[in-house]
Every structure is written in structure tokens, then in C-alpha cells.
Write a protein that holds these residues in place. Sequence first.
Motif, PDB file in Angstrom:
ATOM      1  N   ILE A 124      63.133  56.484  -0.124  1.00  0.00           N
ATOM      2  CA  ILE A 124      63.882  55.349  -0.684  1.00  0.00           C
ATOM      3  C   ILE A 124      63.666  55.278  -2.186  1.00  0.00           C
ATOM      4  N   SER A 125      62.434  55.461  -2.613  1.00  0.00           N
ATOM      5  CA  SER A 125      62.128  55.449  -4.044  1.00  0.00           C
ATOM      6  C   SER A 125      62.863  56.567  -4.775  1.00  0.00           C
ATOM      7  N   ALA A 126      62.911  57.748  -4.181  1.00  0.00           N
ATOM      8  CA  ALA A 126      63.594  58.879  -4.825  1.00  0.00           C
ATOM      9  C   ALA A 126      65.093  58.618  -4.950  1.00  0.00           C
ATOM     10  N   ALA A 174      63.538  45.905 -14.514  1.00  0.00           N
ATOM     11  CA  ALA A 174      63.716  45.629 -13.085  1.00  0.00           C
ATOM     12  C   ALA A 174      63.515  46.899 -12.270  1.00  0.00           C
ATOM     13  N   PHE A 175      64.014  48.020 -12.778  1.00  0.00           N
ATOM     14  CA  PHE A 175      63.829  49.298 -12.105  1.00  0.00           C
ATOM     15  C   PHE A 175      62.347  49.637 -11.996  1.00  0.00           C
ATOM     16  N   MET A 176      61.626  49.469 -13.086  1.00  0.00           N
ATOM     17  CA  MET A 176      60.192  49.774 -13.078  1.00  0.00           C
ATOM     18  C   MET A 176      59.454  48.889 -12.081  1.00  0.00           C
ATOM     19  N   THR A 177      59.799  47.623 -12.046  1.00  0.00           N
ATOM     20  CA  THR A 177      59.126  46.689 -11.155  1.00  0.00           C
ATOM     21  C   THR A 177      59.414  47.012  -9.693  1.00  0.00           C
ATOM     22  N   THR A 178      60.683  47.247  -9.355  1.00  0.00           N
ATOM     23  CA  THR A 178      61.012  47.530  -7.953  1.00  0.00           C
ATOM     24  C   THR A 178      60.426  48.869  -7.501  1.00  0.00           C
ATOM     25  N   THR A 179      60.429  49.852  -8.371  1.00  0.00           N
ATOM     26  CA  THR A 179      59.817  51.137  -8.024  1.00  0.00           C
ATOM     27  C   THR A 179      58.325  50.963  -7.768  1.00  0.00           C
ATOM     28  N   GLY A 180      57.677  50.182  -8.605  1.00  0.00           N
ATOM     29  CA  GLY A 180      56.253  49.908  -8.402  1.00  0.00           C
ATOM     30  C   GLY A 180      55.980  49.186  -7.101  1.00  0.00           C
ATOM     31  N   ILE A 181      56.843  48.253  -6.727  1.00  0.00           N
ATOM     32  CA  ILE A 181      56.666  47.527  -5.472  1.00  0.00           C
ATOM     33  C   ILE A 181      56.855  48.459  -4.280  1.00  0.00           C
ATOM     34  N   ILE A 182      57.847  49.343  -4.344  1.00  0.00           N
ATOM     35  CA  ILE A 182      58.047  50.321  -3.271  1.00  0.00           C
ATOM     36  C   ILE A 182      56.810  51.207  -3.131  1.00  0.00           C
ATOM     37  N   HIS A 183      56.241  51.638  -4.245  1.00  0.00           N
ATOM     38  CA  HIS A 183      55.043  52.469  -4.199  1.00  0.00           C
ATOM     39  C   HIS A 183      53.857  51.696  -3.626  1.00  0.00           C
ATOM     40  N   LEU A 184      53.748  50.420  -3.982  1.00  0.00           N
ATOM     41  CA  LEU A 184      52.671  49.587  -3.442  1.00  0.00           C
ATOM     42  C   LEU A 184      52.801  49.461  -1.926  1.00  0.00           C
ATOM     43  N   PHE A 185      54.014  49.205  -1.435  1.00  0.00           N
ATOM     44  CA  PHE A 185      54.229  49.125   0.008  1.00  0.00           C
ATOM     45  C   PHE A 185      53.860  50.437   0.690  1.00  0.00           C
ATOM     46  N   ALA A 186      54.180  51.560   0.062  1.00  0.00           N
ATOM     47  CA  ALA A 186      53.843  52.867   0.645  1.00  0.00           C
ATOM     48  C   ALA A 186      52.327  53.046   0.730  1.00  0.00           C
ATOM     49  N   LEU A 187      51.607  52.575  -0.273  1.00  0.00           N
ATOM     50  CA  LEU A 187      50.140  52.668  -0.233  1.00  0.00           C
ATOM     51  C   LEU A 187      49.546  51.734   0.819  1.00  0.00           C
ATOM     52  N   PRO A 189      50.698  53.299   5.173  1.00  0.00           N
ATOM     53  CA  PRO A 189      50.797  54.763   5.187  1.00  0.00           C
ATOM     54  C   PRO A 189      51.727  55.318   6.266  1.00  0.00           C
ATOM     55  N   LEU A 190      51.908  54.581   7.348  1.00  0.00           N
ATOM     56  CA  LEU A 190      52.787  55.041   8.419  1.00  0.00           C
ATOM     57  C   LEU A 190      54.233  55.165   7.931  1.00  0.00           C
ATOM     58  N   HIS A 191      54.617  54.337   6.969  1.00  0.00           N
ATOM     59  CA  HIS A 191      55.982  54.333   6.449  1.00  0.00           C
ATOM     60  C   HIS A 191      56.094  54.976   5.063  1.00  0.00           C
ATOM     61  N   ALA A 192      55.035  55.646   4.627  1.00  0.00           N
ATOM     62  CA  ALA A 192      55.000  56.190   3.268  1.00  0.00           C
ATOM     63  C   ALA A 192      56.110  57.210   3.009  1.00  0.00           C
ATOM     64  N   LEU A 193      56.394  58.080   3.959  1.00  0.00           N
ATOM     65  CA  LEU A 193      57.427  59.095   3.764  1.00  0.00           C
ATOM     66  C   LEU A 193      58.799  58.448   3.586  1.00  0.00           C
ATOM     67  N   LEU A 194      59.116  57.476   4.417  1.00  0.00           N
ATOM     68  CA  LEU A 194      60.388  56.774   4.299  1.00  0.00           C
ATOM     69  C   LEU A 194      60.484  56.042   2.957  1.00  0.00           C
ATOM     70  N   LEU A 195      59.418  55.354   2.562  1.00  0.00           N
ATOM     71  CA  LEU A 195      59.428  54.630   1.296  1.00  0.00           C
ATOM     72  C   LEU A 195      59.510  55.580   0.106  1.00  0.00           C
ATOM     73  N   ALA A 196      58.900  56.754   0.214  1.00  0.00           N
ATOM     74  CA  ALA A 196      59.002  57.745  -0.859  1.00  0.00           C
ATOM     75  C   ALA A 196      60.444  58.221  -1.010  1.00  0.00           C
ATOM     76  N   MET A 248      50.672  50.303 -10.380  1.00  0.00           N
ATOM     77  CA  MET A 248      50.554  50.086 -11.812  1.00  0.00           C
ATOM     78  C   MET A 248      51.910  49.816 -12.455  1.00  0.00           C
ATOM     79  N   MET A 249      52.957  50.516 -11.981  1.00  0.00           N
ATOM     80  CA  MET A 249      54.275  50.334 -12.590  1.00  0.00           C
ATOM     81  C   MET A 249      54.799  48.926 -12.374  1.00  0.00           C
ATOM     82  N   ARG A 250      54.431  48.261 -11.255  1.00  0.00           N
ATOM     83  CA  ARG A 250      54.927  46.916 -11.043  1.00  0.00           C
ATOM     84  C   ARG A 250      54.384  45.993 -12.118  1.00  0.00           C
ATOM     85  N   TRP A 251      53.128  46.190 -12.523  1.00  0.00           N
ATOM     86  CA  TRP A 251      52.555  45.370 -13.588  1.00  0.00           C
ATOM     87  C   TRP A 251      53.176  45.732 -14.931  1.00  0.00           C
TER      88      TRP A 251
END
Length: 111
Positions: free
Chosen positions: A59-61, A34-47, A50-57, A1-4
Amino acid sequence: MMRWGGIFLFAFAATLYPLLGFGFEGKYEYVVFAFMTTTGIIHLFALMHPLHALLLAKISAFNRIAVSSMFFSLYLAHQLGVEAMMIAVYDLVFASIYLIFASKLQRSAYV
């Protein structure tokens, strides 16, 4: 949602900000978008991966901590408004708490 949300703000912030009572100069505000969009994209990739969700979380933090520090600096330099300070404080607290507890939970899972 944040990417939108970030994309929406890129397109309509010049109209939306004055309606909400915020000043919009079209300079540093785009850093926020830009921050909101990139954070949203990272969250989308994590969803989606799922195998890489912890790493992406993580990175997002770390991204949230780095960008929030910039937001706070720009707020203190009177380049960004109060909304940048609110985002900075929220994200610094949220990301720090996540990193502290995620590392403790991860260590306890391997012990």
C-alpha cells in the motif's frame, strides 16, 4: 520517524524553508507534508502489526507512486519547487524497484 517529520513541517515549514533557501508559499507544499505524514503512519502500522506488514508495504509503495506522479506534475506546472521533483524521482524509483523485486520474491516463496 517520517510521521513526526511531516507534523514538524506542518508546524514549522514557514520558518524552516526560507532558512534552507527554499521558497514557501503555503499552498501545494502541504501536499508534500501530508504525504510524508501518511507514509509514516503506514510504516508505523506495519511495525506494530507484523502480520500485515507485507500488505502495508505494498500500500505504501502504490501510495508513493501515485503521490509522486502528482508531485512531478505539480513541479512541471511550476506549482512546486525542486524539492517536490527530488521527492517524486526518489519515491518513483524506490517504490517501483520494491514492487518489482517484492513480487518476484513472493512468487519464488510460493513455488
